[in-house]
Write a protein that holds these residues in place. Structure first.
Motif, short mmCIF file in Angstrom:
data_model
loop_
_atom_site.label_atom_id
_atom_site.label_comp_id
_atom_site.label_asym_id
_atom_site.label_seq_id
_atom_site.Cartn_x
_atom_site.Cartn_y
_atom_site.Cartn_z
N VAL A 99 0.84 -1.21 0.00
CA VAL A 99 0.00 0.00 0.00
C VAL A 99 0.87 1.25 0.00
CG1 VAL A 99 -1.62 1.36 1.39
CG2 VAL A 99 -2.00 -1.08 1.05
N LYS A 100 1.92 1.26 0.82
CA LYS A 100 2.83 2.41 0.86
C LYS A 100 3.48 2.63 -0.50
CE LYS A 100 3.10 3.80 5.32
NZ LYS A 100 3.06 5.20 5.81
N LEU A 131 -10.07 -0.18 -1.93
CA LEU A 131 -9.01 0.44 -2.72
C LEU A 131 -8.59 -0.45 -3.88
CD1 LEU A 131 -7.09 2.92 -2.88
CD2 LEU A 131 -5.47 1.58 -1.52
N PHE A 132 -8.56 -1.76 -3.65
CA PHE A 132 -8.05 -2.69 -4.67
C PHE A 132 -9.16 -3.55 -5.26
CE2 PHE A 132 -4.43 -1.95 -1.74
CZ PHE A 132 -3.60 -1.30 -2.64
N ARG A 146 -4.95 8.51 -4.04
CA ARG A 146 -3.70 8.65 -3.29
C ARG A 146 -3.98 8.94 -1.82
NH1 ARG A 146 -1.67 12.77 -5.74
NH2 ARG A 146 -1.75 14.32 -4.09
N GLU A 147 -4.97 9.78 -1.56
CA GLU A 147 -5.31 10.10 -0.17
C GLU A 147 -5.82 8.86 0.56
OE1 GLU A 147 -8.07 13.27 -0.70
OE2 GLU A 147 -6.52 14.82 -0.84
N ARG A 148 -6.62 8.05 -0.11
CA ARG A 148 -7.12 6.82 0.51
C ARG A 148 -5.97 5.84 0.78
NH1 ARG A 148 -10.89 5.14 -4.02
NH2 ARG A 148 -11.03 3.17 -2.89
N ALA A 149 -5.05 5.74 -0.18
CA ALA A 149 -3.91 4.84 0.01
C ALA A 149 -3.04 5.30 1.16
CB ALA A 149 -3.10 4.76 -1.28
N GLU A 150 -2.82 6.59 1.26
CA GLU A 150 -1.99 7.11 2.35
C GLU A 150 -2.65 6.89 3.70
OE1 GLU A 150 -1.42 11.12 1.11
OE2 GLU A 150 0.28 10.65 -0.21
N GLU A 171 -1.29 4.51 6.87
CA GLU A 171 -1.15 4.92 8.26
C GLU A 171 -1.85 3.95 9.20
OE1 GLU A 171 0.72 7.47 9.50
OE2 GLU A 171 1.46 7.47 7.43
N SER A 172 -3.05 3.51 8.83
CA SER A 172 -3.78 2.56 9.67
C SER A 172 -3.02 1.23 9.77
CB SER A 172 -5.18 2.31 9.10
OG SER A 172 -5.95 3.50 9.12
#
Length: 310
Positions: free
Chosen positions: A198-199, A280-281, A220-224, A228-229
């Motif tokens: 994910v990173k 996301l995926f 990109r915001e969702r992936a970031e 973090e989670s």
């Protein structure tokens, strides 16, 4: 300059530029770490992750170079990891104190935090040891900077587009596989693999934001956020493993109240991460890569044509 590939320019030159800028940032953070190791080493490791994401993106274009350089920066990251883990343990306690404020006193989170701060001070490399580690890491950065001149990638638009699409595809496939493993087995290593993918995907979205099919910013915001989670979940896993193994700094009586809070946090984070990753995926990696390749060929081709006219 910026951490993004400019479609108006040759892929080899852009990759060298971005990698060179990241290496300079890493070396600067390593130098700063002589006086302020906690924050500077964390920043250095973040830049190393960004650099390695770039290498994985262009990997299909020069596998030998990318493999060698990825190994170089992975070794640097490992060499400076210990102080960051000690800080991550403290941050985990701080999150537990915020999320479970009503249980903080029973679990003696304040006392555990004081113990962890003391452990961090004792667990470092020591003045001489850290200096030697930093010297070696900086020397490796310098060698890596020099090696950039040997990088050779396809620069014709169609070939460059295929390199980027294939590099992005490999990470998307890794993320989907790690997600499946996290659902089916749910081991700490499975979620760690998902976190790394994910990173890396988030970094690819930054690098390709001029080429990735729209809308790229929300993705990109969702992936970031997911990264973090997953990072918080990883820190919970690490603390639980240290407690279960009786390893320092948890080599005394088992902190049972803390373990209960860690389990509650882990359960919530697992559910959140699996749901967000599934969303996301949800698209098939090959379909995403085809769309990326199509847009990249178009954009790179248009920009080359404009350059020839000029």
């Amino acid at each position: 300059m910026s951490f993004r590939i400019d479609p108006r320019l040759a892929l080899t030159g852009e990759t060298r530029r971005i990698a060179g800028e990241e290496i300079e940032k890493i070396a600067a953070h390593l130098n700063t770490a002589r006086d302020n190791p906690d924050k500077a080493l964390h920043k250095a490791r973040k830049r190393i992750k960004a650099l390695r994401a770039l290498l994985h993106l262009v990997w299909p274009g020069d596998e030998a170079f990318c493999r060698t350089e990825n190994d170089r920066y992975r070794a640097i990251s490992v060499s400076i990891a210990a102080p960051r883990q000690a800080t991550a343990l403290i941050e985990t306690i701080d999150r537990l104190a915020e999320d479970f404020a009503e249980n903080a006193a029973d679990a003696d989170l304040a006392g555990i935090r004081t113990m962890l701060v003391r452990h961090r001070a004792l667990a470092g490399h020591g003045d001489t040891g850290l200096s030697a580690v930093l010297d070696t890491a900086i020397a490796e950065c310098q060698a890596g900077f020099a090696a950039l001149q040997t990088l050779a990638l396809p620069d014709l638009p169609e070939n460059a587009a295929d390199v980027l699409a294939d590099g992005a595809l490999a990470t998307l496939r890794r993320a989907r596989k790690a997600l499946q493993q996290s659902r089916e087995r749910g081991e700490a290593d499975d979620f760690h693999d998902l976190r790394k993918a994910v990173k890396r995907h988030a970094a690819h979205l930054s690098l390709l934001r001029k080429l990735w099919p729209s809308p790229v910013k929300p993705r990109r915001e969702r992936a970031e956020a997911l990264g973090e989670s997953l990072g918080e979940l990883h820190d919970v896993f690490v603390m639980r493993q240290l407690i279960e193994a009786g390893e320092a700094p948890f080599d005394g009586p088992e902190p049972k109240h803390l373990v209960r809070l860690l389990k509650r946090s882990e359960k919530a984070l697992r559910k959140l991460c699996l749901a967000d990753a599934a969303e996301l995926f949800e698209d098939k990696p090959r379909r995403t890569a085809r769309r990326l390749a199509k847009k990249a060929r178009s954009d790179l081709g248009e920009n080359m044509a404009e350059t020839e006219v000029d």
